[in-house]
Each structure stands twice: as structure tokens, then as C-alpha cells.
Scaffold this motif. Structure first.
Motif, PDB file in Angstrom:
ATOM      1  N   GLY A  47       0.807  -1.205   0.000  1.00  0.00           N
ATOM      2  CA  GLY A  47       0.000   0.000   0.000  1.00  0.00           C
ATOM      3  C   GLY A  47       0.843   1.259   0.000  1.00  0.00           C
ATOM      4  O   GLY A  47       2.079   1.225   0.109  1.00  0.00           O
ATOM      5  N   GLY A  48       0.156   2.393  -0.117  1.00  0.00           N
ATOM      6  CA  GLY A  48       0.856   3.673  -0.186  1.00  0.00           C
ATOM      7  C   GLY A  48       1.655   3.982   1.060  1.00  0.00           C
ATOM      8  O   GLY A  48       2.767   4.519   0.983  1.00  0.00           O
ATOM      9  N   LEU A  49       1.119   3.648   2.250  1.00  0.00           N
ATOM     10  CA  LEU A  49       1.830   3.931   3.496  1.00  0.00           C
ATOM     11  C   LEU A  49       3.123   3.131   3.583  1.00  0.00           C
ATOM     12  O   LEU A  49       4.157   3.659   4.014  1.00  0.00           O
ATOM     13  CB  LEU A  49       0.926   3.604   4.690  1.00  0.00           C
ATOM     14  N   VAL A  50       3.096   1.856   3.158  1.00  0.00           N
ATOM     15  CA  VAL A  50       4.307   1.029   3.198  1.00  0.00           C
ATOM     16  C   VAL A  50       5.376   1.611   2.296  1.00  0.00           C
ATOM     17  O   VAL A  50       6.547   1.730   2.682  1.00  0.00           O
ATOM     18  CB  VAL A  50       3.970  -0.416   2.783  1.00  0.00           C
ATOM     19  N   TRP A  51       4.976   2.005   1.065  1.00  0.00           N
ATOM     20  CA  TRP A  51       5.975   2.571   0.151  1.00  0.00           C
ATOM     21  C   TRP A  51       6.509   3.901   0.652  1.00  0.00           C
ATOM     22  O   TRP A  51       7.690   4.207   0.464  1.00  0.00           O
ATOM     23  CB  TRP A  51       5.357   2.736  -1.236  1.00  0.00           C
ATOM     24  N   MET A  52       5.673   4.690   1.300  1.00  0.00           N
ATOM     25  CA  MET A  52       6.149   5.948   1.855  1.00  0.00           C
ATOM     26  C   MET A  52       7.182   5.701   2.943  1.00  0.00           C
ATOM     27  O   MET A  52       8.223   6.379   3.007  1.00  0.00           O
ATOM     28  CB  MET A  52       4.979   6.752   2.424  1.00  0.00           C
ATOM     29  N   MET A  53       6.938   4.695   3.805  1.00  0.00           N
ATOM     30  CA  MET A  53       7.892   4.364   4.852  1.00  0.00           C
ATOM     31  C   MET A  53       9.198   3.824   4.265  1.00  0.00           C
ATOM     32  O   MET A  53      10.288   4.097   4.784  1.00  0.00           O
ATOM     33  CB  MET A  53       7.279   3.341   5.813  1.00  0.00           C
ATOM     34  N   VAL A  54       9.092   3.044   3.150  1.00  0.00           N
ATOM     35  CA  VAL A  54      10.310   2.541   2.501  1.00  0.00           C
ATOM     36  C   VAL A  54      11.142   3.696   1.974  1.00  0.00           C
ATOM     37  O   VAL A  54      12.374   3.731   2.141  1.00  0.00           O
ATOM     38  CB  VAL A  54       9.937   1.565   1.365  1.00  0.00           C
ATOM     39  N   VAL A  55      10.500   4.656   1.304  1.00  0.00           N
ATOM     40  CA  VAL A  55      11.229   5.810   0.760  1.00  0.00           C
ATOM     41  C   VAL A  55      11.882   6.605   1.880  1.00  0.00           C
ATOM     42  O   VAL A  55      13.061   6.999   1.782  1.00  0.00           O
ATOM     43  CB  VAL A  55      10.274   6.695  -0.063  1.00  0.00           C
ATOM     44  N   VAL A  56      11.130   6.851   2.952  1.00  0.00           N
ATOM     45  CA  VAL A  56      11.706   7.588   4.086  1.00  0.00           C
ATOM     46  C   VAL A  56      12.878   6.828   4.679  1.00  0.00           C
ATOM     47  O   VAL A  56      13.925   7.410   5.001  1.00  0.00           O
ATOM     48  CB  VAL A  56      10.611   7.840   5.150  1.00  0.00           C
ATOM     49  N   GLU A  57      12.739   5.499   4.815  1.00  0.00           N
ATOM     50  CA  GLU A  57      13.817   4.694   5.386  1.00  0.00           C
ATOM     51  C   GLU A  57      15.062   4.722   4.515  1.00  0.00           C
ATOM     52  O   GLU A  57      16.195   4.790   5.018  1.00  0.00           O
ATOM     53  CB  GLU A  57      13.322   3.248   5.550  1.00  0.00           C
ATOM     54  N   ILE A  58      14.879   4.694   3.183  1.00  0.00           N
ATOM     55  CA  ILE A  58      16.028   4.753   2.280  1.00  0.00           C
ATOM     56  C   ILE A  58      16.759   6.089   2.444  1.00  0.00           C
ATOM     57  O   ILE A  58      17.997   6.130   2.488  1.00  0.00           O
ATOM     58  CB  ILE A  58      15.585   4.557   0.823  1.00  0.00           C
ATOM     59  N   PHE A  59      16.008   7.175   2.542  1.00  0.00           N
ATOM     60  CA  PHE A  59      16.631   8.484   2.714  1.00  0.00           C
ATOM     61  C   PHE A  59      17.362   8.565   4.048  1.00  0.00           C
ATOM     62  O   PHE A  59      18.474   9.107   4.130  1.00  0.00           O
ATOM     63  CB  PHE A  59      15.580   9.600   2.619  1.00  0.00           C
ATOM     64  N   VAL A  60      16.724   8.032   5.112  1.00  0.00           N
ATOM     65  CA  VAL A  60      17.390   8.041   6.418  1.00  0.00           C
ATOM     66  C   VAL A  60      18.645   7.182   6.380  1.00  0.00           C
ATOM     67  O   VAL A  60      19.705   7.558   6.889  1.00  0.00           O
ATOM     68  CB  VAL A  60      16.414   7.542   7.512  1.00  0.00           C
ATOM     69  N   TRP A  61      18.547   5.994   5.760  1.00  0.00           N
ATOM     70  CA  TRP A  61      19.705   5.097   5.663  1.00  0.00           C
ATOM     71  C   TRP A  61      20.825   5.748   4.865  1.00  0.00           C
ATOM     72  O   TRP A  61      22.006   5.688   5.255  1.00  0.00           O
ATOM     73  CB  TRP A  61      19.264   3.787   4.999  1.00  0.00           C
ATOM     74  N   ALA A  62      20.471   6.391   3.720  1.00  0.00           N
ATOM     75  CA  ALA A  62      21.475   7.039   2.880  1.00  0.00           C
ATOM     76  C   ALA A  62      22.133   8.206   3.612  1.00  0.00           C
ATOM     77  O   ALA A  62      23.359   8.397   3.530  1.00  0.00           O
ATOM     78  CB  ALA A  62      20.836   7.514   1.578  1.00  0.00           C
ATOM     79  N   ALA A  63      21.330   8.991   4.327  1.00  0.00           N
ATOM     80  CA  ALA A  63      21.895  10.121   5.071  1.00  0.00           C
ATOM     81  C   ALA A  63      22.829   9.636   6.171  1.00  0.00           C
ATOM     82  O   ALA A  63      23.910  10.220   6.397  1.00  0.00           O
ATOM     83  CB  ALA A  63      20.763  10.969   5.659  1.00  0.00           C
ATOM     84  N   THR A  64      22.443   8.543   6.859  1.00  0.00           N
ATOM     85  CA  THR A  64      23.309   7.996   7.915  1.00  0.00           C
ATOM     86  C   THR A  64      24.615   7.472   7.331  1.00  0.00           C
ATOM     87  O   THR A  64      25.703   7.729   7.866  1.00  0.00           O
ATOM     88  CB  THR A  64      22.569   6.865   8.656  1.00  0.00           C
TER      89      THR A  64
END
Length: 200
Positions: A121-138
Motif C-alpha cells: 500500500g501507499g503507506l508502506v511505500w512511503m515508509m520505505v522511501v523515508v527509510e532509504i533516505f534516512v539510511w542514505a543520510a546515515t
């Protein structure tokens, strides 16, 4: 009201009194037998507003129901029984049981380009995108701190984002970082000059 095969007639609006003539149908046969057996005559007329019957303000009804309610007709040959109508007019036994269902078109297969995102669903994909950005920034922050401390190759933020998406899709990075902070990546042992780190 025309509702073949139960009731059918030909309208004659040019005749005074708006008289109609019944044609062959179930109710036509019934009223013919009843009139002959009980010895009565009848006229067939359409409701003035050409409606079956809807409730309006003040408890009044339109159409056939209103015609019966205000005693402008003695009976009607075809009318669907509802609790609201039964409160103002008297129904005989129901002799026609007609099932009514809601129809819709069959769902079509989703386009192939949606096969990747469709399972979630849309919420899962939004969390994946946010997690990728957080992971990349870290990762970008840790590697740049490591460069200042130990020296070595500086990683851009865009590269960190691509590494994150690559790991999500289980793809090996083309040029993985060698700094200790990069151990979160899975190195390709066949890559020249790389060290065989374990997945952490």
C-alpha cells in the motif's frame, strides 16, 4: 405503467380521459379472467405524472400510489410492494418474485508497470522511501566522518541513495566504499581491490 411481460398496453392520449388499451401480458390475462368471472368492466389509464410512486411532503405520493391514495383509481395491476407504499395503499398477495442485483464490470488486470508497487500500500511505500533516505543520510554522514578521520574516498549523497536502492533490490554496488562504516554493504568478492567484508 408498461412493464412487459407483466403489464403491457398502448397509450391513446388523443382519446378523452387518457384511456389506454391493454395488450397481451400476464396481468392482461388475469384482469380479463377476473372481469369475466366477477362481471365488472374497467378503464385503463396512465398516472398523470407517469411515475410508479414516490413519497413527497405531507405524506402524499406521486404516480400510481398517489392515484390510489387519493381514490382516483380503484386498483392497479402492477406495483412493487414496499413497506412505505403498504402504509398508504392495500396490496394483495405477491404473485411475482423478481430478484434484483447490482452489476458491475469485471476488474481488469493491472498494468505490468504496476507489478512492482502493487503488492504494498501507499503507506508502506512511503515508509520505505523515508527509510532509504534516512539510511542514505546515515551512511553518507558516517563515511564522511570516516574520511576526515582516516582519509580515503569521499562518498556523495546521490551515491549513498543509489546504494540504498541497490541493496533494497538485492543488487551489488558497482563501487562499494572500503571504510569501516561501509560494512553495512555486502561487498562483491570478485571486485578487484575490495576486501571480503561480511554482511553486518
Amino acid at each position: 405503467m408498461n412493464y412487459f411481460p407483466y403489464i403491457s398496453y398502448k397509450s391513446s392520449r388523443d382519446v378523452p380521459g387518457n384511456v389506454a388499451y391493454l395488450t397481451d401480458s400476464l396481468n392482461t390475462r388475469m384482469i380479463t379472467v377476473l372481469a369475466r368471472s366477477l362481471n365488472f368492466t374497467y378503464d385503463v389509464r396512465e398516472p398523470e405524472d407517469e411515475q410508479w410512486g414516490l413519497e413527497i411532503s405531507g405524506g402524499n405520493w406521486t404516480g400510481i400510489v398517489g392515484t390510489l391514495q387519493h381514490e382516483k383509481a380503484d386498483f392497479s395491476m402492477d406495483l412493487t410492494l414496499t413497506p412505505q407504499r403498504a402504509a398508504v395503499v392495500e396490496f394483495c398477495r405477491v404473485y411475482i418474485d423478481e430478484d434484483t442485483v447490482i452489476l458491475s464490470t469485471k476488474p481488469r488486470p493491472l498494468p505490468e508497470y504496476l507489478s512492482l508497487i502493487n503488492p504494498f500500500g501507499g503507506l508502506v511505500w512511503m515508509m520505505v522511501v523515508v527509510e532509504i533516505f534516512v539510511w542514505a543520510a546515515t551512511l553518507w554522514l558516517l563515511l564522511n566522518i570516516s574520511v576526515h578521520v582516516y582519509g580515503g574516498w569521499r562518498l556523495s549523497f546521490n551515491s549513498a541513495l543509489f546504494y540504498g536502492w541497490g541493496l533494497l533490490l538485492e543488487e551489488q554496488p558497482f563501487r562499494p566504499p572500503k571504510e569501516p562504516a561501509g560494512k553495512v554493504l555486502h561487498y562483491d568478492p570478485e571486485y578487484k581491490g575490495s576486501e571480503n567484508y561480511q554482511r553486518t
